[in-house]
Design an enzyme around this catalytic site. Structure first.
Site: not given
Ligand code: PLP
Length: 745
Positions: A219, A256, A347
């Site tokens: 998302g 949940t 890096c």
């Protein structure tokens, strides 16, 4: 103090492949859930039913967006969990099938440019589940596209194949139908995962029309909250829950559900389905945006090359390198201009390289200098115009350090000492009244030196070496040639055949109102000299080559070395140099920039004994101890094949030296010093400060010998820490701003 100047500049965020901001509609949806829709989707009362409805309606929207009319669509915490679930499902299934598990030559294949989450997950579970398959990378071509012949050759031995739809560094878009044909023509049963994280919202997907077994999504790569993701699992693909427990998500993923996260996805999915493109731009528009950005970049940085091939990439990712600029330098520049981009690679230990660009076979400099600029499909024309203006401004600021690629006119006349570094090698440029002397030039810095010298219109009086270097060839002849200087009437260390005698009674060259005098300091090599920088008889600094290093002495086990001679040279230096004069060595293994005899005596017991007023150590005993130290020289360090001297340092700033902006107010009139490059300083700085880039810090000290407390600052706190440590070692009262300007915005 504390406000950034110029203040109020808003951020230009061009790093959406790392993560996106959260869309206002998504923020509102999350707020609503937190406030009112707090029910547990598993509860059977009305509050729970409302929560379940939100969850299921979001899932339905996701099915439409992903073209996943059948199969499972599971809410996860993100793509990394989706990848674990897919790999564990596939490998657990293999484990339960002896004919697969015991097959010789079995493979787990992944694209060479996959996100590290993929190969690392494959290796982890391959070992943990005892599958014992060979984990093998599928090569890519120069565009980053998978080698389909390789897939065809190896697919029959593959238990699982992991590829990606769109690459996160380059935006390269795989032709999934062609990949599917290559896999399925050889192995219809092999389990196939496609990492679709960077594809969502940037290309159409129709998962149920393919034979893809697993497809993870995330998302936070498309304007939703962090901590929410989706995993598509094909109808008949093997599945093992990665998280077992209360049986949520039909037993496929317990725990949940993250309802705020799910709620944040909903407006995103709705926007993706909106034919009017009122939130997310169409692919055509995004293509136009990319063209505009590419133009802006090419105009701003004439030496720029694109590392990704636009014809096979999604429009939202541009990956480029600029000749002569390390990716860290560009990142610093963009950050100072308040533009957020990322280096093309993670890096670590200072050296950056992009494994993705390496896999594509791009030249090393492009891989080392790569910058990724990515924007999201919600970008607006106004934001884009603003970003392009800001890019032009960032480039323009490079004039302040003579680094503007197309505009090499100085904004201010350079004066004094510049310290340039390539790895642990140090090279110096001494400038006075339009004249310059270069000391110990090394090849990687030749271009930079030429750039500075021509930008400043300097007349080079000499290119000198402090000794014949054992670990590298002097770049003096190359530099002289590049600058069009005759090198015939100078000796091996670059001295004019007839140097006059200076104020110290030594052979000397005048540069403006400075003298550079040559003092023989044999020991490390027989030809070693120290170059003493003085105004008249007042010695301010010495370029000591490898004779004295930070926390060590030049090694004396070369053919032309002589430890006893080094002993005499050190004693002579002790007599000639003021204890606080800056020493500028030819190597800096610990990023300490400069030193002094006083500082060295504190950290180097052997030198302290040599320099003691009544020395108990004679030449022979010194040579003995020195031989033992040389033997103990550890393995070569990166960037220096022969480590040129013994160094042994343990430097840490005390907690009191690390300041916050609030702490600054408590100090008695500290001097605030910006140790970033001049162009960064020009773009943005804290009020009432001085600009002294690390390369100019030695000059700053020469100009400010008084012992006022100095507070160094930079972008993130790393350069300022280096500066404060170096200053502390000299005995100055030094502090640094922890977290840098990043935390003061
Ligand atoms: N795969 C790709 C291509 C990515 O770009 C990322 C994130 O950088 C991931 C996987 C991991 O995603 P997450 O942060 O949701 O675990």
């Amino acid at each position: 103090m504390g406000a950034l100047t110029p203040s109020g500049i808003d951020e230009v965020y061009l790093d959406t492949n790392a993560t996106t901001p959260v869309l206002p509609e998504a923020v509102a949806a999350v707020e609503e859930v937190m406030r009112a829709l707090y029910g547990n989707p598993s509860s059977t009362h009305i509050t729970g039913l409302k929560a379940r409805h939100l969850m299921e309606s979001t899932r339905q929207l996701a099915r439409q967006v992903l073209g996943a009319s059948n199969g499972h669509l599971i809410f996860t915490s993100g793509a990394t969990e989706g990848i674990q679930t897919a790999v564990v499902s596939a490998l657990s299934s293999v484990k339960s099938q002896p004919e697969l598990l015991n097959r010789p030559g079995k493979l787990l294949l992944y694209g060479a440019t996959e996100h590290k989450a993929v190969p690392n997950t494959l290796k982890h579970w391959n070992q943990l589940l005892g599958i014992d398959a060979e984990v093998m990378a599928i090569p890519v071509n120069h565009q980053g596209l998978l080698d389909l012949d390789f897939i065809r050759r190896h697919a029959k031995d593959a238990l699982m194949i992991c590829t990606m739809a769109v690459n996160n560094e380059t935006g390269a878009r795989q032709d999934l139908s062609a990949v599917e044909e290559a896999i399925r023509s050889q192995n219809p049963q092999c389990l196939w995962m496609v990492d679709c994280v960077q594809a969502l919202g940037k290309m159409p997907l129709a998962l149920s029309d393919t034979s893809i077994d697993y497809a993870p999504f995330s998302g936070h790569k498309l304007y939703a909250m962090k901590g929410i993701g989706l995993l598509y699992v094909r109808q008949k693909a093997p599945f093992s829950p990665f998280i077992a427990g209360g049986g949520q998500e039909q037993g496929l993923r317990s725990g949940t559900e993250n309802l705020p996260g799910i709620a944040s996805l909903k407006p995103i999915l709705e926007a993706l389905l909106d034919p009017a493109h009122s939130t997310f731009r169409s692919v055509d528009t995004l293509n136009g945006f990319r063209a505009q950005l590419a133009d802006a970049l090419l105009t701003a940085f004439p030496g720029l090359v694109f590392n990704n091939d636009f014809s096979v990439s999604v429009p939202t990712t541009l990956n480029f390198s600029v000749k002569g600029f390390a990716s860290k330098e560009l990142l610093d520049l963009f950050d100072a201009a308040n533009i957020r981009v990322s280096s093309g690679s993670a890096c670590s230990s200072g050296a950056t390289r992009s494994f993705v660009l390496d896999a594509m076979g791009l030249p090393a400099w492009q891989s080392e200098a790569a910058i990724r600029l990515s924007f999201g499909p919600a970008m607006t024309q106004a934001q884009l115009d603003h970003a392009c203006e800001r890019i032009a401004k960032a480039s323009d600021a490079l004039r302040y350090s003579c680094r503007h690629p197309g505009h090499l006119k100085p904004t201010e006349q350079l004066e004094g000492l510049v310290q340039l570094k390539s790895g642990a090698d140090c090279c110096y440029l001494l400038v006075s009244q339009g004249q310059a002397i270069v000391i110990d030039p090394v090849s990687p810095l030749v271009e930079r030196l030429v750039e500075t010298i021509s930008c400043q219109g300097l007349q080079v009086a000499a290119i000198l070496d402090t000794h014949g270097h054992a670990d590298h060839l002097s770049a003096a002849p190359v530099l002289a040639e590049r600058l069009g200087l005759a090198s015939s009437d100078v000796d091996a260390l670059g001295w004019p055949q007839q140097a006059s005698t200076g104020p110290l009674g030594l052979p000397a060259i005048a540069v403006g109102d400075n003298w550079l005098s040559r003092m023989a300091t044999p020991g490390h090599t027989s030809d070693a000299v120290a170059l003493l920088l003085s105004k008249g008889e007042d010695i301010q600094a010495a370029f000591v080559g490898d004779t004295v290093l930070h926390g060590g002495l030049g090694r004396t086990d070369f053919e032309s070395s002589d430890a006893k001679a080094l002993y005499r040279s050190l004693k002579a230096l002790g007599q000639q140099l003021p204890a606080k004069a800056l020493l500028l060595p030819a190597h800096d293994y610990h990023n300490l920039l400069f030193t002094s005899l006083e500082a060295e005596r504190r950290s180097n017991p052997l030198l302290a004994q040599v320099l003691a007023p009544v020395s108990m150590l004679d030449e022979a005993a010194f040579a003995d101890q020195k031989a033992r130290l040389d033997q103990a020289l550890d393995t070569p360090m990166e960037g220096c094949e022969i480590r040129c001297g013994v160094t042994n340092l343990n430097l840490k700033l005390s907690a009191e030296q690390e300041l916050t902006l609030d702490d600054l107010a408590l100090l008695d009139t500290p001097l605030l010093v910006d140790v970033r490059e001049s162009h960064e300083h020009h773009l943005q700085h804290l009020g009432n400060d001085a600009s002294a880039p690390l390369s100019r810090l030695a000059q700053y000290l020469l100009e400010h010998p008084e012992d006022k407390p100095l507070v160094c600052y930079c972008r993130s706190g790393s350069r300022s820490q280096v500066a404060a440590a170096a200053l502390t070692r000299l005995g100055r009262r030094a502090y640094h701003l922890k977290g840098g300007v990043a935390l003061s915005q």
